[in-house]
Scaffold this motif. Structure first.
Motif, PDB file in Angstrom:
ATOM      1  N   ASN A  69     -25.318  65.175  54.845  1.00 44.17           N
ATOM      2  CA  ASN A  69     -24.279  64.190  54.561  1.00 44.17           C
ATOM      3  C   ASN A  69     -24.694  62.882  55.230  1.00 44.17           C
ATOM      4  O   ASN A  69     -24.176  62.521  56.291  1.00 44.17           O
ATOM      5  N   PRO A  70     -25.661  62.176  54.644  1.00 43.64           N
ATOM      6  CA  PRO A  70     -26.263  60.996  55.300  1.00 43.64           C
ATOM      7  C   PRO A  70     -25.227  59.935  55.643  1.00 43.64           C
ATOM      8  O   PRO A  70     -24.313  59.647  54.863  1.00 43.64           O
ATOM      9  N   THR A  71     -25.373  59.394  56.823  1.00 42.63           N
ATOM     10  CA  THR A  71     -24.513  58.289  57.259  1.00 42.63           C
ATOM     11  C   THR A  71     -25.284  56.982  57.341  1.00 42.63           C
ATOM     12  O   THR A  71     -24.693  55.947  57.618  1.00 42.63           O
ATOM     13  N   LEU A  72     -26.612  57.033  57.128  1.00 42.65           N
ATOM     14  CA  LEU A  72     -27.440  55.833  57.124  1.00 42.65           C
ATOM     15  C   LEU A  72     -27.759  55.456  55.690  1.00 42.65           C
ATOM     16  O   LEU A  72     -28.123  56.309  54.873  1.00 42.65           O
ATOM     17  N   SER A  73     -27.638  54.178  55.351  1.00 42.75           N
ATOM     18  CA  SER A  73     -27.951  53.690  54.016  1.00 42.75           C
ATOM     19  C   SER A  73     -28.288  52.221  54.109  1.00 42.75           C
ATOM     20  O   SER A  73     -28.140  51.593  55.164  1.00 42.75           O
ATOM     21  N   PHE A  74     -28.755  51.649  53.001  1.00 37.14           N
ATOM     22  CA  PHE A  74     -29.070  50.219  53.002  1.00 37.14           C
ATOM     23  C   PHE A  74     -27.800  49.385  53.185  1.00 37.14           C
ATOM     24  O   PHE A  74     -27.851  48.282  53.740  1.00 37.14           O
ATOM     25  N   THR A  75     -26.696  49.884  52.723  1.00 37.71           N
ATOM     26  CA  THR A  75     -25.450  49.136  52.896  1.00 37.71           C
ATOM     27  C   THR A  75     -24.817  49.383  54.250  1.00 37.71           C
ATOM     28  O   THR A  75     -23.984  48.607  54.707  1.00 37.71           O
ATOM     29  N   LYS A  76     -25.213  50.486  54.903  1.00 37.35           N
ATOM     30  CA  LYS A  76     -24.699  50.810  56.234  1.00 37.35           C
ATOM     31  C   LYS A  76     -25.864  51.250  57.110  1.00 37.35           C
ATOM     32  O   LYS A  76     -26.026  52.425  57.441  1.00 37.35           O
ATOM     33  N   PRO A  77     -26.742  50.296  57.461  1.00 37.90           N
ATOM     34  CA  PRO A  77     -28.003  50.655  58.132  1.00 37.90           C
ATOM     35  C   PRO A  77     -27.823  51.186  59.544  1.00 37.90           C
ATOM     36  O   PRO A  77     -28.731  51.814  60.077  1.00 37.90           O
ATOM     37  N   PHE A  78     -26.686  50.943  60.156  1.00 38.71           N
ATOM     38  CA  PHE A  78     -26.520  51.377  61.537  1.00 38.71           C
ATOM     39  C   PHE A  78     -25.862  52.746  61.653  1.00 38.71           C
ATOM     40  O   PHE A  78     -25.832  53.326  62.732  1.00 38.71           O
ATOM     41  N   GLY A  79     -25.335  53.247  60.565  1.00 36.70           N
ATOM     42  CA  GLY A  79     -24.773  54.590  60.585  1.00 36.70           C
ATOM     43  C   GLY A  79     -23.734  54.760  61.673  1.00 36.70           C
ATOM     44  O   GLY A  79     -22.889  53.894  61.900  1.00 36.70           O
ATOM     45  N   VAL A  80     -23.848  55.893  62.346  1.00 36.45           N
ATOM     46  CA  VAL A  80     -22.924  56.215  63.431  1.00 36.45           C
ATOM     47  C   VAL A  80     -23.657  56.047  64.746  1.00 36.45           C
ATOM     48  O   VAL A  80     -24.698  56.655  64.972  1.00 36.45           O
ATOM     49  N   VAL A  81     -23.130  55.218  65.598  1.00 38.52           N
ATOM     50  CA  VAL A  81     -23.774  54.969  66.889  1.00 38.52           C
ATOM     51  C   VAL A  81     -23.489  56.124  67.828  1.00 38.52           C
ATOM     52  O   VAL A  81     -22.333  56.480  68.066  1.00 38.52           O
ATOM     53  N   GLY A  82     -24.563  56.722  68.337  1.00 36.83           N
ATOM     54  CA  GLY A  82     -24.398  57.825  69.268  1.00 36.83           C
ATOM     55  C   GLY A  82     -24.037  57.334  70.659  1.00 36.83           C
ATOM     56  O   GLY A  82     -24.127  56.139  70.961  1.00 36.83           O
TER      57      GLY A  82
END
Length: 398
Positions: A69-82
């Motif tokens: 369930n990818p959280t990184l994408s070109f529209t959301k490059p930072f995803g989820v910050v650990g």
């Protein structure tokens, strides 16, 4: 940007550097000399430039993504910050005096015969304010995770550049000099010295085993050489130099043989352990000494050349009692030779031919052995200095 008038450390406005020297001719062939002075060395520029590694200029973030369930994408490059770890910070101490050396010397020079003299020299120095990396946020030895036990758990390593190390040097030298005479020039000297300090500079690590007890690391410096003999010489071969036959005179005459022979003690060996027995996060911890430490390395002894029975791991949550650099590695013996001749070509031009041989006797000069106690290679030598090398060269001067 720093505010106008910002100062990295308190100004050092009281640096006096007096010098005193004297020479006295005792007899026509005997001269006495003495000198004393105080010298300073400026602080390293890296003490200030590495401040750019501090947050927020060099902040580090870790991003996670679930492949299913990818959280990184070109529209959301930072995803989820650990969750970020407590930051590491480096800073110079506000009190940062430059290194100061107090040095003195005395020598007696005696002419033995024409163009030849002998020197008996003593040089001593005491240096203070040498820089080190002081990790002030290191916890004391003890049980439990390291981070919660730090003096300030909100930070990781707090590296303070602090100028509080010392170094001492004393040396006695016998130096024989011969100026070029009858085709021979030579400089031969032997030095017996004592060189102690507390570690290398902060740029090269410069961290003591126990950040809060720097005297535990006072011992022979990494480059300490108690005994060192060096002879350099140049000899003009007389054969065929004045031959009546032009071919012999120009081809076989006028050669020079030069060389440098060095015989010296081995460099210190610092016995360490690979585990964090003190549980402080400090590197280069040392073992306990439970016997008589000894090293017999080189001369065909390349394995188990350090007596492992003299050491033991320290008790848990303690530093070992072994002193720094208490053993010494294989000695070095080396001779380099050169053969050279100048061929005059006329018109102010000349061609020089040189043949140079490094380590002419192909002496095996072994490096220090592995000194990490408790590892499979402890006391094993795995490398050496270069063996014999020969090079030829020519230089045209016009």
């Amino acid at each position: 940007h720093p505010a106008v008038g910002f100062e990295f450390h308190e100004p050092n406005n009281n640096l006096w550097a007096p010098r005193l020297g004297a020479t006295y001719r005792l007899t026509e062939k005997t001269v006495l000399r003495g000198g004393w002075g105080i010298y300073y060395n400026p602080n390293q520029m890296n003490t200030f430039t590495f401040l750019t590694n501090n947050p927020p200029l060099a902040a580090e973030f870790t991003f996670f993504s679930d492949p299913a369930n990818p959280t990184l994408s070109f529209t959301k490059p930072f995803g989820v910050v650990g969750p970020g770890a407590p930051p590491d910070v480096v800073s110079p101490n506000r009190d940062l005096p430059p290194a100061q050396k107090n040095q003195w010397s005395f020598d007696i020079q005696q002419e033995l015969f024409l163009n030849t003299a002998i020197d008996l020299q003593y040089v001593g120095s005491r240096t203070k304010n040498l820089d080190r990396s002081f990790f002030v946020n290191t916890p004391r030895p003890g049980l439990g995770a390291i981070q919660p036990r730090r003096p300030n758990p909100a930070f990781g390593n707090l590296r303070i550049i602090q100028n509080d190390l010392v170094a001492d040097y004393d040396a006695f030298t016998v130096h024989l000099r011969r100026r070029m005479s009858q085709g021979l020039q030579a400089s031969v000297h032997y030095t017996f010295s004592r060189n102690k300090d507390m570690g290398t500079n902060s740029n090269a690590g410069g961290r003591t085993m126990d950040d809060f007890d720097i005297r535990r690391d006072y011992g022979p410096s990494n480059w300490s050489l108690p005994h060192r003999f060096v002879a350099s010489y140049l000899y003009e071969v007389p054969a065929f130099r004045n031959s009546q036959q032009a071919v012999l005179r120009h081809v076989l005459g006028g050669w020079q043989i030069g060389g440098v022979t060095t015989i010296q003690s081995g460099t210190p060996i610092n016995v360490t352990i690979s585990t964090d027995r003190a549980n402080t996060g400090s590197p280069s911890q040392r073992p306990d000494v439970v016997g008589t430490p000894s090293a017999d390395c080189g001369k065909g002894k390349l394995v188990n050349c350090i007596d492992a029975t003299a050491y033991a791991l320290p008790a848990q949550f303690t530093f070992g009692n072994a002193s720094r650099n208490h053993l010494r590695g294989p000695r070095r013996v080396n001779t380099d030779l050169s053969l050279a001749k100048n061929f005059r070509l006329g018109g102010g031009s000349q061609l020089q031919f040189r043949a140079e041989v490094f380590n002419v006797f192909n002496t095996a000069n072994f490096d220090n052995p592995n000194a990490t106690f408790g590892t499979a290679n402890f006391g094993r030598i795995t490398s050496a200095q270069p063996m014999r090398q020969i090079q030829l060269g020519a230089r045209l001067t016009f």
